[in-house]
Design an enzyme around this catalytic site. Structure first.
Site, PDB file in Angstrom:
ATOM      1  CG  HIS A   1      42.592 -83.915 -96.097  1.00 23.10           C
ATOM      2  ND1 HIS A   1      41.812 -82.808 -96.339  1.00 23.10           N
ATOM      3  CD2 HIS A   1      42.494 -84.684 -97.228  1.00 23.10           C
ATOM      4  CE1 HIS A   1      41.271 -82.896 -97.546  1.00 23.10           C
ATOM      5  NE2 HIS A   1      41.683 -84.024 -98.108  1.00 23.10           N
ATOM      6  CD  GLU A   2      44.659 -87.810 -98.046  1.00 32.03           C
ATOM      7  OE1 GLU A   2      43.863 -88.671 -98.472  1.00 32.03           O
ATOM      8  OE2 GLU A   2      44.792 -86.695 -98.597  1.00 32.03           O
TER       9      GLU A   2
ATOM     10  CG  HIS B   1      39.402 -88.526 -98.020  1.00 38.31           C
ATOM     11  ND1 HIS B   1      38.227 -87.882 -98.305  1.00 38.31           N
ATOM     12  CD2 HIS B   1      40.400 -87.660 -98.376  1.00 38.31           C
ATOM     13  CE1 HIS B   1      38.487 -86.682 -98.808  1.00 38.31           C
ATOM     14  NE2 HIS B   1      39.790 -86.525 -98.852  1.00 38.31           N
TER      15      HIS B   1
END
Length: 439
Positions: free
Chosen positions: A24-25, A28
């Site tokens: 998920h990170e 980003h």
């Protein structure tokens, strides 16, 4: 041994959750760096730092509490417009100014052009959508492996068992009494090992197809063709009328407004099928992911009611809704119970995979809720700025200033507080009144 299996289930969830958060990170981080934004930290978890390492200009690390993660980008918001007298403007103004001050500290004058808020709207949306998108991709991969690699356990057309008598619905009787009527399949001469070829003149390729024809033919004598020892044998089967509880399209029992089971009459033969894993089309993983996403959207739309129901169940001790919200503790408990279940290893592994796929879908949908501090809140802010710019351009007005999302800090704190309270309630409920798995 059972304790080791239970711990193995917990470890499976912890590792899977860590991978989900890390990806998920990463969703980003990668676009942020590609678009030139300075990223100071990439962290998995919250709380005390366990270890970290600086590579280039970014510090990569892991913290003690594996319940989330973050990347620290320079200039998430525009810099402060100037000095404000926070003491004379109330608590909310003070919170806003504190947020601005913390944001200003992330802006290095040497990297003044490499800040998030200066990116075009579409790039900001990509950066913030990247995290949830990675969870969606991971869920699709998991469901594809599960459905197209392992397959779905289904009844085959090979007969595994033949009941010798007809028992009433809900009966706990395990042996036939002399007064019990003979089951239609046994009376027709069906044997274990027979492979069903056709029922009532219709060729069948799954047990579900054969079962549907039998259930629709109570009291009717129908040809039942099986393959036995390499030859086809035609039997005459007369399903008896039996009362059975109705189920919905998901296979869940249907109850009426009073909570009583809804019964209906179906044909009953008394045969059981051999089970086997049947691989699904390669698109099944995508279909399953979006079907799960629809269920999560439905849950979130009723989240306050669902959480209230969890609180009521905790206080009263009544059984919880198995389709209600869970905390990480609840997911871990379910994983441990699945790991210790009396079932083949492949079955347990398939359930654990399904659990991780569903968890990633929940992360995907929940993070897109348009409220700060969630990713969806940042996307909403970027889109609002884009709308303002289009409006100004359409009416030939000067370009508007970047949207100052720090003004939403008080609302953000309220949302964060509610999320923490909800998480705490769910954890307590998962410890003292957990969801019971069907036996």
């Amino acid at each position: 041994m059972e304790i080791l299996l239970y711990l193995g289930g917990l470890l499976f969830v912890l590792v899977g959750l860590g991978i989900s958060i890390a990806l998920h990170e990463l969703g980003h981080l990668v676009p942020a760096k590609l678009f030139g934004v300075h990223v100071g930290q990439y962290m998995i978890g919250f709380g005390p730092k366990l270890f970290s390492r600086k590579i280039g200009e970014t510090e990569y690390g892991v913290k003690a509490l594996p319940v989330g993660g973050f990347i620290s980008m320079s200039g998430m918001y525009p810099p402060s417009p100037g000095e404000e007298d926070t003491a004379s403007r109330g608590a909310f103004r003070a919170l806003i100014q504190d947020a601005r001050a913390a944001n200003d500290e992330t802006i290095d004058p040497a990297r003044a052009g490499r800040v998030f808020y200066l990116l075009p709207v579409w790039k900001r949306v990509i950066v913030m959508f990247g995290g949830p998108f990675m969870n969606l991709v991971l869920a699709v991969v998991i469901f594809t492996v599960l459905l197209s690699g392992i397959g779905v356990q289904q009844g085959t057309t090979t007969i595994a068992s033949v009941s010798q008598c007809v028992l009433s619905a809900g009966s706990t009787q395990k042996t036939c009494a002399p007064s019990d009527p003979v089951a239609p399949a046994a009376q027709a001469g069906v044997r274990p090992g027979d492979r069903i070829v056709s029922v009532d003149g219709h060729s069948v390729s799954t047990f579900a197809q054969a079962s549907a024809i039998i259930q629709a033919s109570p009291g009717k004598t129908i040809p039942f063709v099986v393959e036995r020892g390499g030859s086809r044998v035609t039997l005459q089967l007369t399903p008896v009328a039996a009362q059975r509880q109705a189920v919905d399209q998901n296979g869940s029992p249907v109850v009426n407004d009073k909570g009583l089971p809804v019964m209906h009459q179906v044909g009953y033969a008394g045969v059981g099928a051999q089970l086997a894993y049947v691989q699904q089309p390669i698109t099944a993983g995508v279909d399953q992911a979006f079907a799960n996403a629809g269920s999560v959207v439905s849950l979130i739309s009723n989240l306050p009611v669902r959480v209230w129901d969890v609180g009521v169940s905790l206080v009263t001790g009544t059984p919880r809704d198995p389709n209600g919200p869970l905390s990480v503790v609840g997911v871990g408990r379910i994983a441990g119970e699945v790991a210790t279940a009396d079932a083949p290893l492949l079955n347990r592994f398939a359930v654990l995979l399904s659990l991780m796929g569903s968890l990633n879908i929940a992360l995907f949908v929940f993070n897109l809720v348009p409220l700060l501090p969630l990713d969806g809140g940042h996307i909403a802010v970027a889109l609002w700025e884009g709308i303002k710019r289009v409006w100004a351009k359409a009416f030939r007005r000067p370009p508007p200033k970047p949207v100052d999302a720090t003004r939403l800090v008080p609302l953000t704190i309220v949302v964060a507080g509610l999320l923490i309270a909800m998480g705490a309630l769910l954890m307590i409920a998962d410890l003292f009144n957990p969801v019971k798995l069907p036996t």
